[in-house]
Scaffold this motif. Sequence first.
Motif, PDB file in Angstrom:
ATOM      1  N   SER A   1      -9.924  -8.977   4.973  1.00  0.00           N
ATOM      2  CA  SER A   1     -10.452 -10.236   4.464  1.00  0.00           C
ATOM      3  C   SER A   1      -9.495 -10.920   3.487  1.00  0.00           C
ATOM      4  CB  SER A   1     -11.805  -9.985   3.782  1.00  0.00           C
ATOM      5  OG  SER A   1     -12.272 -11.150   3.140  1.00  0.00           O
ATOM      6  N   ARG A   2      -8.968 -10.176   2.539  1.00  0.00           N
ATOM      7  CA  ARG A   2      -8.141 -10.774   1.493  1.00  0.00           C
ATOM      8  C   ARG A   2      -6.739 -11.151   1.989  1.00  0.00           C
ATOM      9  NH1 ARG A   2     -10.258 -12.607  -3.121  1.00  0.00           N
ATOM     10  NH2 ARG A   2      -8.733 -11.638  -4.502  1.00  0.00           N
TER      11      ARG A   2
ATOM     12  N   ALA B   1      -0.497  -9.861  -0.254  1.00  0.00           N
ATOM     13  CA  ALA B   1       0.365  -8.830   0.322  1.00  0.00           C
ATOM     14  C   ALA B   1      -0.153  -7.446  -0.039  1.00  0.00           C
ATOM     15  CB  ALA B   1       1.800  -9.018  -0.169  1.00  0.00           C
ATOM     16  N   ARG B   2       0.509  -6.434   0.499  1.00  0.00           N
ATOM     17  CA  ARG B   2       0.037  -5.055   0.318  1.00  0.00           C
ATOM     18  C   ARG B   2      -0.028  -4.645  -1.155  1.00  0.00           C
ATOM     19  NH1 ARG B   2       3.927  -2.299   4.773  1.00  0.00           N
ATOM     20  NH2 ARG B   2       5.306  -3.907   3.903  1.00  0.00           N
ATOM     21  N   ARG B   3       0.962  -5.049  -1.927  1.00  0.00           N
ATOM     22  CA  ARG B   3       0.982  -4.641  -3.335  1.00  0.00           C
ATOM     23  C   ARG B   3      -0.216  -5.202  -4.103  1.00  0.00           C
ATOM     24  NH1 ARG B   3       6.460  -5.929  -6.317  1.00  0.00           N
ATOM     25  NH2 ARG B   3       5.705  -8.057  -5.991  1.00  0.00           N
ATOM     26  N   ALA B   4      -0.532  -6.472  -3.892  1.00  0.00           N
ATOM     27  CA  ALA B   4      -1.681  -7.078  -4.573  1.00  0.00           C
ATOM     28  C   ALA B   4      -2.991  -6.481  -4.082  1.00  0.00           C
ATOM     29  CB  ALA B   4      -1.676  -8.594  -4.364  1.00  0.00           C
TER      30      ALA B   4
ATOM     31  N   THR C   1      -5.542   7.716  -1.667  1.00  0.00           N
ATOM     32  CA  THR C   1      -5.306   8.045  -0.255  1.00  0.00           C
ATOM     33  C   THR C   1      -5.932   7.008   0.667  1.00  0.00           C
ATOM     34  OG1 THR C   1      -5.286  10.405  -0.807  1.00  0.00           O
ATOM     35  CG2 THR C   1      -5.578   9.812   1.508  1.00  0.00           C
ATOM     36  N   LEU C   2      -7.140   6.581   0.341  1.00  0.00           N
ATOM     37  CA  LEU C   2      -7.819   5.561   1.145  1.00  0.00           C
ATOM     38  C   LEU C   2      -7.118   4.210   1.017  1.00  0.00           C
ATOM     39  CD1 LEU C   2     -11.547   6.463   0.361  1.00  0.00           C
ATOM     40  CD2 LEU C   2     -10.185   7.098   2.368  1.00  0.00           C
ATOM     41  N   ILE C   3      -6.596   3.905  -0.169  1.00  0.00           N
ATOM     42  CA  ILE C   3      -5.863   2.651  -0.359  1.00  0.00           C
ATOM     43  C   ILE C   3      -4.616   2.637   0.509  1.00  0.00           C
ATOM     44  CG2 ILE C   3      -4.534   1.281  -2.005  1.00  0.00           C
ATOM     45  CD1 ILE C   3      -6.479   2.149  -4.170  1.00  0.00           C
ATOM     46  N   ASP C   4      -3.864   3.733   0.491  1.00  0.00           N
ATOM     47  CA  ASP C   4      -2.643   3.806   1.294  1.00  0.00           C
ATOM     48  C   ASP C   4      -2.953   3.619   2.778  1.00  0.00           C
ATOM     49  OD1 ASP C   4      -1.184   4.233  -0.991  1.00  0.00           O
ATOM     50  OD2 ASP C   4      -1.094   6.420  -0.758  1.00  0.00           O
ATOM     51  N   ALA C   5      -4.024   4.246   3.236  1.00  0.00           N
ATOM     52  CA  ALA C   5      -4.391   4.123   4.651  1.00  0.00           C
ATOM     53  C   ALA C   5      -4.778   2.693   5.001  1.00  0.00           C
ATOM     54  CB  ALA C   5      -5.543   5.078   4.973  1.00  0.00           C
ATOM     55  N   ALA C   6      -5.460   2.014   4.091  1.00  0.00           N
ATOM     56  CA  ALA C   6      -5.911   0.647   4.370  1.00  0.00           C
ATOM     57  C   ALA C   6      -4.754  -0.343   4.382  1.00  0.00           C
ATOM     58  CB  ALA C   6      -6.956   0.230   3.340  1.00  0.00           C
ATOM     59  N   VAL C   7      -3.882  -0.282   3.360  1.00  0.00           N
ATOM     60  CA  VAL C   7      -2.792  -1.265   3.281  1.00  0.00           C
ATOM     61  C   VAL C   7      -1.718  -0.993   4.333  1.00  0.00           C
ATOM     62  CG1 VAL C   7      -3.211  -1.703   0.841  1.00  0.00           C
ATOM     63  CG2 VAL C   7      -1.532   0.029   1.507  1.00  0.00           C
ATOM     64  N   SER C   8      -1.653   0.231   4.827  1.00  0.00           N
ATOM     65  CA  SER C   8      -0.660   0.534   5.860  1.00  0.00           C
ATOM     66  C   SER C   8      -0.982  -0.158   7.178  1.00  0.00           C
ATOM     67  CB  SER C   8      -0.566   2.048   6.080  1.00  0.00           C
ATOM     68  OG  SER C   8      -1.768   2.564   6.634  1.00  0.00           O
ATOM     69  N   ARG C   9      -2.189  -0.675   7.301  1.00  0.00           N
ATOM     70  CA  ARG C   9      -2.550  -1.426   8.494  1.00  0.00           C
ATOM     71  C   ARG C   9      -1.768  -2.732   8.586  1.00  0.00           C
ATOM     72  NH1 ARG C   9      -7.919   0.073  10.286  1.00  0.00           N
ATOM     73  NH2 ARG C   9      -8.398  -2.116  10.745  1.00  0.00           N
ATOM     74  N   LEU C  10      -1.251  -3.199   7.447  1.00  0.00           N
ATOM     75  CA  LEU C  10      -0.389  -4.380   7.428  1.00  0.00           C
ATOM     76  C   LEU C  10       1.063  -3.925   7.526  1.00  0.00           C
ATOM     77  CD1 LEU C  10      -1.913  -6.519   4.526  1.00  0.00           C
ATOM     78  CD2 LEU C  10      -2.074  -6.990   6.964  1.00  0.00           C
TER      79      LEU C  10
ATOM     80  N   TYR D   1       4.095 -10.262  -2.887  1.00  0.00           N
ATOM     81  CA  TYR D   1       5.208 -10.100  -1.951  1.00  0.00           C
ATOM     82  C   TYR D   1       6.449  -9.613  -2.685  1.00  0.00           C
ATOM     83  CZ  TYR D   1       2.334 -12.404   1.511  1.00  0.00           C
ATOM     84  OH  TYR D   1       1.318 -12.695   2.379  1.00  0.00           O
ATOM     85  N   PRO D   2       7.215  -8.730  -2.052  1.00  0.00           N
ATOM     86  CA  PRO D   2       8.428  -8.214  -2.686  1.00  0.00           C
ATOM     87  C   PRO D   2       9.423  -9.346  -2.962  1.00  0.00           C
ATOM     88  CG  PRO D   2       7.843  -6.913  -0.750  1.00  0.00           C
ATOM     89  CD  PRO D   2       6.973  -8.121  -0.728  1.00  0.00           C
ATOM     90  N   GLU D   3      10.232  -9.152  -4.000  1.00  0.00           N
ATOM     91  CA  GLU D   3      11.172 -10.192  -4.404  1.00  0.00           C
ATOM     92  C   GLU D   3      12.168 -10.536  -3.303  1.00  0.00           C
ATOM     93  OE1 GLU D   3      14.739 -10.740  -7.695  1.00  0.00           O
ATOM     94  OE2 GLU D   3      13.024  -9.465  -8.163  1.00  0.00           O
ATOM     95  N   GLY D   4      12.728  -9.512  -2.650  1.00  0.00           N
ATOM     96  CA  GLY D   4      13.699  -9.769  -1.594  1.00  0.00           C
ATOM     97  C   GLY D   4      13.111 -10.580  -0.460  1.00  0.00           C
TER      98      GLY D   4
END
Length: 253
Positions: free
Chosen positions: A151-152, A159-162, A175-184, A225-228
Amino acid sequence: MTRRTDWAEYTSGSAGPGDDAYGAAVAPYETDPSAVGPREDGVARQGSGRGRGAGGGRGRRRRERAESSAEDGGATSSSRAEKGEPPRDPVEQARAICLRLLTGTPRTRRQLADALRKREIPDEAAEEVLSRFEEVGLINDGAFADAWVESRHHGRGLARRALARELRTKGVDATLIDAAVSRLDTEQEEETARDLVARKLRATRGLDRDKRLRRLAGMLARKGYPEGMSLRVVRQALEEEGEDTEYLGDEAF
């Protein structure tokens, strides 16, 4: 001793029959028989005795209730103490609170635990209810995290970091956060960044090149979003508009 609860009710989506304890039933008003009486001509007298009958009857009942309340220490007729009812089971209280909070809005276990603590529900009762809610699927932090990312990211362009930062504030396990953001993946994230810059680009026209870069890259940075990636996406967008970015260094960011 803690009264056990029929946990099958949890999947019904309602608070159950025990939840009417939040408000006491009020007895219906009974008409004073003196308000209506026979007339000598056989026609029922309806209006003449209204002030003395209905109004007077109500006044007498109010006085009687007030006197009765004063005698028993001021307790109201709807109080549990006057009715001789025991205090409400904290497990039932926790159950009702969680069901109400979950109505229409998914929440994490931590959010519900904080709400129960704020309402002074004992830890043992809170733990029992929260664990049972997890067993029957009413609490699912993994599904919550997946839905939040979907949704967000599409709705706000985060982005994933936010997204990870927001989920941490809601108490989701790492662990659940990593699994969720890895979908992007990185490609999807960069595509979203390009869309965000394209929508914002027109508003920066008329500004000098460095200021446009800082404004657009800063917008992406706030969304995680990452700086690069931010610099690369913004430079490409400015080049497509004819801006010279050959000597544009990273210090402009």
